[in-house]
Design an enzyme around this catalytic site. Sequence first.
Site, PDB file in Angstrom:
ATOM      1  N   THR A 149      -7.401   7.724  -0.980  1.00 34.25           N
ATOM      2  CA  THR A 149      -6.672   6.488  -0.775  1.00 34.25           C
ATOM      3  C   THR A 149      -5.340   6.541  -1.517  1.00 34.25           C
ATOM      4  OG1 THR A 149      -7.385   5.260  -2.754  1.00 34.25           O
ATOM      5  CG2 THR A 149      -8.888   5.282  -0.863  1.00 34.25           C
ATOM      6  N   ASP A 150      -4.408   5.699  -1.112  1.00 36.55           N
ATOM      7  CA  ASP A 150      -3.235   5.447  -1.939  1.00 36.55           C
ATOM      8  C   ASP A 150      -3.674   4.575  -3.115  1.00 36.55           C
ATOM      9  OD1 ASP A 150      -0.624   5.375  -2.857  1.00 36.55           O
ATOM     10  OD2 ASP A 150       0.247   4.765  -0.939  1.00 36.55           O
ATOM     11  N   ALA A 151      -2.748   4.281  -4.023  1.00 37.95           N
ATOM     12  CA  ALA A 151      -3.077   3.548  -5.249  1.00 37.95           C
ATOM     13  C   ALA A 151      -3.766   2.228  -4.944  1.00 37.95           C
ATOM     14  CB  ALA A 151      -1.804   3.313  -6.062  1.00 37.95           C
ATOM     15  N   ILE A 186      -4.119   8.207   2.367  1.00 42.35           N
ATOM     16  CA  ILE A 186      -4.147   7.122   3.341  1.00 42.35           C
ATOM     17  C   ILE A 186      -3.354   5.932   2.807  1.00 42.35           C
ATOM     18  CG2 ILE A 186      -5.602   5.645   4.762  1.00 42.35           C
ATOM     19  CD1 ILE A 186      -6.000   8.623   5.290  1.00 42.35           C
TER      20      ILE A 186
END
Length: 586
Positions: A282-284, A235
């Site tokens: 999640t993305d970073a 995401i």
Amino acid sequence: MVNLKAKPFNLSNEDITWVETTIDSMTIEEKIGQLFINLGYRHDQEYLKDILEKYHIGGVRYNPNNAETIYEQNKYLQENSKIPLLIAANVESGGNGACTDGTLIGTHIQIGATKDPQYAYQLGYVSGVEGAAIGCNWSFAPVVDINYNWRNPVTMTRCFSDKPEVVLDMSEAYFKGICKSGFAAAMKHFPGDGVDERDHHLLTSVNTLSCEEWDQTYGKVYHGMIEAGVHSVMIGHIKLPAYSRRLNPNLTDAEILPATLSPELVTGLLRDKLGFNGLVLTDASAMLGLTSAMKRSDILPHTIAAGCDMFLFFNDPEEDFSFMMDGYKNGIITEQRLTDALKRILGLKASLGLHNKQRAGTLVPPISALSVIGCETHKAIAREVADQSITLVKQTRAELPLKPETHRRIMLYVLGDDLVFFGQKQQGVKDIIVEELEKVGFEVTLFVPQTAQIAQVKQESAENKQAPVAVQRFKREKVSIFTNSFDAVILFANVQEFAQANYARIKWSSPMSSEIPWYVTSLPTVFVSLHNPFHLYDVPMVKTYINAYAPTRTVIQETIKKILGESSFKGQCEVDAFCGLWDTRI
């Protein structure tokens, strides 16, 4: 709730029993730990042991290093983790995303320029084979974003195309290739980057499409990949206001959140409307698109509450673990939501057979598997991709071929020296270009900006403990001296501003510096982009422009062959390299 018998898990009753009994046997600390994907900053056993024992992580992505170092890291991690780990790599361009000595097959835009999904398949396959050899099992790819905005500094080489149908075809082919090696895949960055010109590493970017437009573009790609069985979705820290408002009409503008924190987008759009049953991560979490949305103590539990199953990267392990635990204790993460996330995490591990491999002691292959890293077969694929992708975008004056017999004396300008992929700094691209041009017989003069000359003089003076020698600034010479000294000009651009600026444009060394293409009216001039395919916007005056898509020695060698006329240009750019302008075509 998750259905572990359905795709992408497709688990047997025995597999499901392992998932359920494992969850039942876990302490709450172990359950919370499974939600985290650690970014491995170090590879030593002391650090790895500490992360495993204190935080019970569910997965890891690590800082790049050579194959043997990563192999030993992954071997230790799997041998000492109670529950087998998902070990991820950013293999967007090839095995180089798993280890620094892996094979770069091609960037996404480079693969798109071949017009042939077989190369996307080969990209996925080689990525998986080389990643699996060092003990990885999860790809943070393919990138299924669509390159709608040429100004976007993230998507320029990380999208297959600006056409949804091409993105889907190439992404499906990549997915099939990487699955063959036993990898799971995470497509990214939902709900879709490439519309906004801003970088969600630096702020929360916005996908401004209407619901209907999104359905026909990004929605088409996501639906197709879900039908193909993709395992997981990353995401992005990207807002999609149209769908947020449709799914929750009571939202105010200030309440519209990036997808990572949005139950409307993760649960409502991705899960319910598109029917995605797999794992969501999640993305970073250091990216400003997320960290600017709310306090970090709230961010962690709210991503899980919104429908994400795993959280990408600690800031501080002790503090973040505490934030997530507090969110569970305070009811932000419900018992049902935690259990559902855990079933998906362990379900993905079971779908890869990690539980069975753990029993058999085969989570990491024997060290002899490293022989596949950077092997000649994979290098040959990379060379073929380079040959098939390099694109002659523009030639409005007959300047090619350039040969040593007719244009021996070359003035060479190189913009951007470092060969960098996800922080992997390698040999300077200037050195490679000079070596390869001289190897085929050109006499090369490399332009050195005055700023670099001044820095060199200062360094030498300091080393010799002498007063600095004055360097004359902005010295001009007669045009006739320049034109009599050289037969042609070649300008290579390797301009990358990934996660550092909301643009990736040409920046000349000084105002009105002598490398700016004033010489296009005086000498044959060839411009080659090794990264950003949209440089014509800044150099519309050049008459011969080539997109080569990746700053590797192989790509540089194949580009030089085409400049020499020894090889034809076969690539077709999958984006509008003219940036919608008329003057870039002249």
